[in-house]
Write a protein that holds these residues in place. Sequence first.
Motif, short mmCIF file in Angstrom:
data_model
loop_
_atom_site.label_atom_id
_atom_site.label_comp_id
_atom_site.label_asym_id
_atom_site.label_seq_id
_atom_site.Cartn_x
_atom_site.Cartn_y
_atom_site.Cartn_z
N UNK A 1 0.85 -1.19 0.00
CA UNK A 1 0.00 0.00 0.00
C UNK A 1 0.89 1.25 0.00
N UNK A 2 0.55 2.18 -0.86
CA UNK A 2 1.34 3.40 -0.93
C UNK A 2 0.58 4.54 -0.28
N UNK A 3 1.22 5.17 0.67
CA UNK A 3 0.59 6.30 1.36
C UNK A 3 1.33 7.57 0.97
N UNK A 4 0.58 8.62 0.88
CA UNK A 4 1.17 9.88 0.47
C UNK A 4 1.81 10.56 1.68
N UNK A 5 3.10 10.34 1.83
CA UNK A 5 3.81 10.86 3.00
C UNK A 5 4.23 12.31 2.77
N UNK A 6 3.90 13.15 3.72
CA UNK A 6 4.25 14.56 3.62
C UNK A 6 5.73 14.74 3.96
N UNK A 7 6.51 15.07 2.95
CA UNK A 7 7.97 15.18 3.14
C UNK A 7 8.31 16.25 4.17
N UNK A 8 7.52 17.33 4.20
CA UNK A 8 7.84 18.39 5.17
C UNK A 8 7.75 17.86 6.61
N UNK A 9 6.78 16.95 6.81
CA UNK A 9 6.64 16.36 8.14
C UNK A 9 7.87 15.52 8.49
N UNK A 10 8.37 14.79 7.50
CA UNK A 10 9.55 13.95 7.75
C UNK A 10 10.72 14.83 8.21
N UNK A 11 10.93 15.92 7.49
CA UNK A 11 12.05 16.80 7.87
C UNK A 11 11.80 17.49 9.20
N UNK A 12 10.55 17.76 9.47
CA UNK A 12 10.23 18.37 10.77
C UNK A 12 10.61 17.40 11.90
N UNK A 13 10.23 16.15 11.74
CA UNK A 13 10.59 15.16 12.77
C UNK A 13 12.10 15.02 12.89
N UNK A 14 12.81 15.26 11.79
CA UNK A 14 14.27 15.13 11.83
C UNK A 14 14.93 16.39 12.39
N UNK A 15 14.11 17.36 12.79
CA UNK A 15 14.65 18.54 13.45
C UNK A 15 15.11 19.64 12.51
N UNK A 38 6.95 -0.76 0.88
CA UNK A 38 6.95 -2.20 0.65
C UNK A 38 6.69 -2.97 1.94
N UNK A 39 7.18 -2.44 3.04
CA UNK A 39 7.11 -3.18 4.31
C UNK A 39 5.81 -2.93 5.07
N UNK A 40 5.21 -1.76 4.87
CA UNK A 40 4.06 -1.39 5.70
C UNK A 40 2.81 -2.15 5.26
N UNK A 41 2.05 -2.59 6.25
CA UNK A 41 0.75 -3.17 5.97
C UNK A 41 -0.25 -2.48 6.88
N UNK A 42 -0.68 -1.30 6.46
CA UNK A 42 -1.57 -0.52 7.31
C UNK A 42 -2.87 -1.27 7.57
N UNK A 43 -3.24 -1.30 8.84
CA UNK A 43 -4.49 -1.96 9.21
C UNK A 43 -5.22 -1.09 10.22
N UNK A 83 -13.99 5.19 18.02
CA UNK A 83 -12.67 4.79 18.51
C UNK A 83 -11.90 4.16 17.37
N UNK A 84 -10.62 4.46 17.32
CA UNK A 84 -9.83 3.86 16.25
C UNK A 84 -8.50 3.34 16.78
N UNK A 85 -8.04 2.27 16.16
CA UNK A 85 -6.67 1.79 16.39
C UNK A 85 -6.11 1.46 15.03
N UNK A 86 -4.92 1.98 14.75
CA UNK A 86 -4.30 1.70 13.46
C UNK A 86 -2.84 1.30 13.69
N UNK A 87 -2.31 0.56 12.73
CA UNK A 87 -0.91 0.17 12.82
C UNK A 87 -0.32 0.01 11.43
N UNK A 88 0.97 0.26 11.34
CA UNK A 88 1.65 0.00 10.07
C UNK A 88 2.16 -1.43 10.01
N UNK A 89 2.05 -2.16 11.13
CA UNK A 89 2.42 -3.58 11.12
C UNK A 89 3.87 -3.84 11.50
#
Lengths: 218, 818
Positions: A1-15, A38-43, A83-89
């Motif tokens: 599954x391909x998720x649209x990852x916000x690159x700005x968020x990635x860099x924000x987390x990286x400081x 490839x590795x993530x199996x969002x559920x 209520x929700x619970x999600x995981x990338x696996x």
Amino acid sequence: MTLDVDRREVFRYLGYRGHEADEKTKMLVEACISELNLAAEPKVVSKELPLVTGEDGWIDGGCFQTKSMNLSKNLGGCGQVLLMAVTLGMGVDRLLMKYGKLQMSKAVVMQAAAAAMIEAYCNALCKAWAEEYEKKGLYLRPRYSPGYGDFSLSCQSMILDGLEAGKRIGITLTDGGLMVPTKSVTAVIGISEKKEPCHVEGCEACGNLDCAYRRSWQ
Amino acid sequence: MNIREELKERRLFFDGGMGSLLQAKGLKPGELPETWNMLHPEIIEQIHVDYLNAGADVVTTNTFGVNRFKYKKEENYSVEEVVTAAVKLAKSATERAGHGYVALDMGPTGKLLVPYGTLEFEDACEVYKEVVRAGAAAGADLVIIETMGDSYELKAAVLAAKEESDLPVFATVTLDEKGKMLTGGNVESVTALLEGLGVDVIGLNCGLGPVQLLPFVENMRAVASIPVMVNPNAGLPRSEGGKTVYDIDADQFAAAMKKIAECGASVLGGCCGTTPEHIAKMHEVCKDVPVPIVEKKDRTVVSSYSHAVEFGGRPVIIGERINPTGKPRFKQALKDHDMAYILNMGVAQQERGADLLDVNVGLPGIDEPAMMVDAVKELQSVLDLPLQIDTANTQAMERAMRIYNGKPLINSVNGKKESMDAVFPLVKKYGGVVVALCLDEDGIPETADGRMAVAKKIYETAAEYGIDKKDILVDALCMAVSSDKNGALTTLETVRRVRDEFGGKTVLGVSNVSFGLPMREHINSTFFLMALQNGLSAAIINPNSEAMMAVYDSFLVLAAMDENCGRYIGVYAEKEAEKKRAKEQAKLAQPAPGTDVGMHAGGNTAAGRGDDGSPLKRSIIRGMAKAAAEAARAALETSDALDIIDREMIPALDEVGKGFEAGTVFLPQLLMSAEAAKAAFAVMKEKMEADGTAQEKRSKIVLATVKGDIHDIGKNIVKVLLENYSFDVIDLGRDVAPEVIVERAIKEHAPIVGLSALMTTTVPAMEETIKLLRKEAPWVKIMVGGAVLTQDYADAIGADGYCKDAMGAVNFAIECEK
């Protein structure tokens, strides 16, 4: 599954605090996101339950009971909660462990990218739910997770049990109350008949103005 | 007649759901269902009776979630109490109904096992054993282990059931819609694991409805040599008004179950959402479907947590590199307990196309069983390849087989009685395919006839232990052709004849053949090709050898085992392109004096970053590991190692560190630089070792993520940087108990301890560790770090230093030395 990852968020987390990253790091981020896809199996599992609120922030969300002023403010005027619970696996945890042992530069980027990825997944789900509920004339509040503000982390296990998240999507809790797979989220979403458009959520709702990871630094 | 015998003659029916029925009768959210064994025994017993009357042959005790984490005598009931009550109720129901078996039910513990969670494998075994002991004592007829999503936990449960009882063991797993278990296994891998462990019946339950499960039942029937059982949910769940409902009714369920019966499932039942009505209707339509014949499949299979590897089709490549023989650097890594070194070797071999990894860590003077266990744990924590446990030490073999997450390949047994007596019982108990060397008390037979005779003896002895021929890989043995000109031919004849006359599978350690000859790769690769042509099933080789892999990849194309030449093109098209690129880069890499070589990390890095200094300094600053190692090698030609470290490497690291502190260099860059420095250090170290000089190590630092916390990224970052600055880091990992940290600090007399905690919930464990350190190891300086910590917090829990980031830790450690 391909998720649209916000690159700005990635860099924000990286400081990066709004700084432009160098090409080498940008390439590393892209490589990590590809590997994660490839590795993530969002559920996900979710459940709608009746909500009862009381004095001093008392909340009964059907399968969890707690006191939280912050959450009760968030849920004001709602009759139900989703209520929700999600995981990338586990595949994502495996990647994180692999690079944690072999290549730390990749591990930190992978960690940030995975965090942004689960956010993207949660956002996509919440957006879809919001549209679905809106058709029924109901409106969703921003999702609120145990550990935010004074919403106790101890509610985590009650929410996971109520959703059968262990059996159905494989989220477990350690004795210390941490979720494994680590890239997992539980949250409570208020369902209201009234539309309240201007919610402050996420980073902006947090009082820690000094945080190195705060959104809209600059 | 017992259930094992009855299974051969007819189809058996299990009961259906329990939880959903209890909810309908008033079980509240959050209430533990098994407490009703004591609180409402009549309801539980009646449910069992209803199922038996509906046609079930087996009722499942109300013990799915019973374990010591949820039941404690002090808080509610003891495990023994709940289990005993549950079995008694089920037995009483079978007496009332006049028929039926009682299955002791065990589900997941709710905890994930180490390394991803915090439950140790042996502790998981013990948790299950407690349930088995009570259930067996109370008179259960069989054990059903169900709804398992993790193969490792499943293995612990099966071992517990078999070690604590003689009861038949049925085991079923839960799959998602793609046919995968939660932690990644599939039908083939879990079948290999469970058949290896000797369960009586395997199958699928929960997760999906009968319609979705059907294709996976077909898969299982195709690979399983034992009866298959299927207990689906009543379709797929959805939430309706706060309640979980399922999407098919009893009639649809029964119709779908009939297809599953026709597909060859020997045992049928239901899971979530199914009721006595579902079971009655299922029983009605399935009872006359003929009982399937369970054929033994002649499949030679090993597995990892994620997948199975079969021998007999495409020849299997077993990577041989994890073996200290003739490798001084590897020997040193074993002495230093350098697991990253072993891991890197595994990763490299997987990248080069290994299907399996041989693991041999035997070295005089080390505790081989402990090292083997550590190596297997480390490798299976990040690699998905099945492992070959390679040891002559029976204790190491057993301990590794026990904690291995899958069905391993074992190297090896031979025709000596002593060897077979030691190895076969282990293979029988834990499962595995075993390499059988064609030698015995009389040595290695010189002829193929002689080797065939030994192979036959091994097959026969294995059969006496209940081990099938399919679980033996005959090693025809490969002697040095330089000492016996017919050596290779004898080996090849044996390989061919084992296949043709015994229908057996073979393996060879290929490289022995060239012993004593120059340019061994020529001989090895040609012999490898000959062996493949003679039907070799698996080869133990070095997959990093291009010559060997070229032979292999080409063979697959020519032997019609590489569909559309896909594998070949995948490997070699890229290699060809790489060659071209390298050529072009070589042209570019000859710069005019004084110009940069086009390795610029980016336009907006710290001003002037890396624009000056030597190539080594530049490579480190830009985080280019390969270039740094090369530059280090070049620098060593003209300068002394210690000199290079002081004049170039440390200043480079300082520059990056300062940039990080100033906010112009960011974490990924800091770490890339650290990794480049590490690569250069490795070159320096090699040279210094060869020269007999040594760089002085700085202080010992014990690092750990505290008890209860499994987030170790921060600690790992700190470790990389401290090592760059030559600190002697002892990394205890994550979720480390205070006593363990203290004990190690004392043992090493470490002057510094670094503790990490990410969550507010785990900071108390940090405080506890600090208190214990103050008491037992008062000389220790303690630095702490982690997302939730602040200077105030660090002060409050009594730490000496708060490190807001990894450079903070380096600075603290340097300060402590002053």
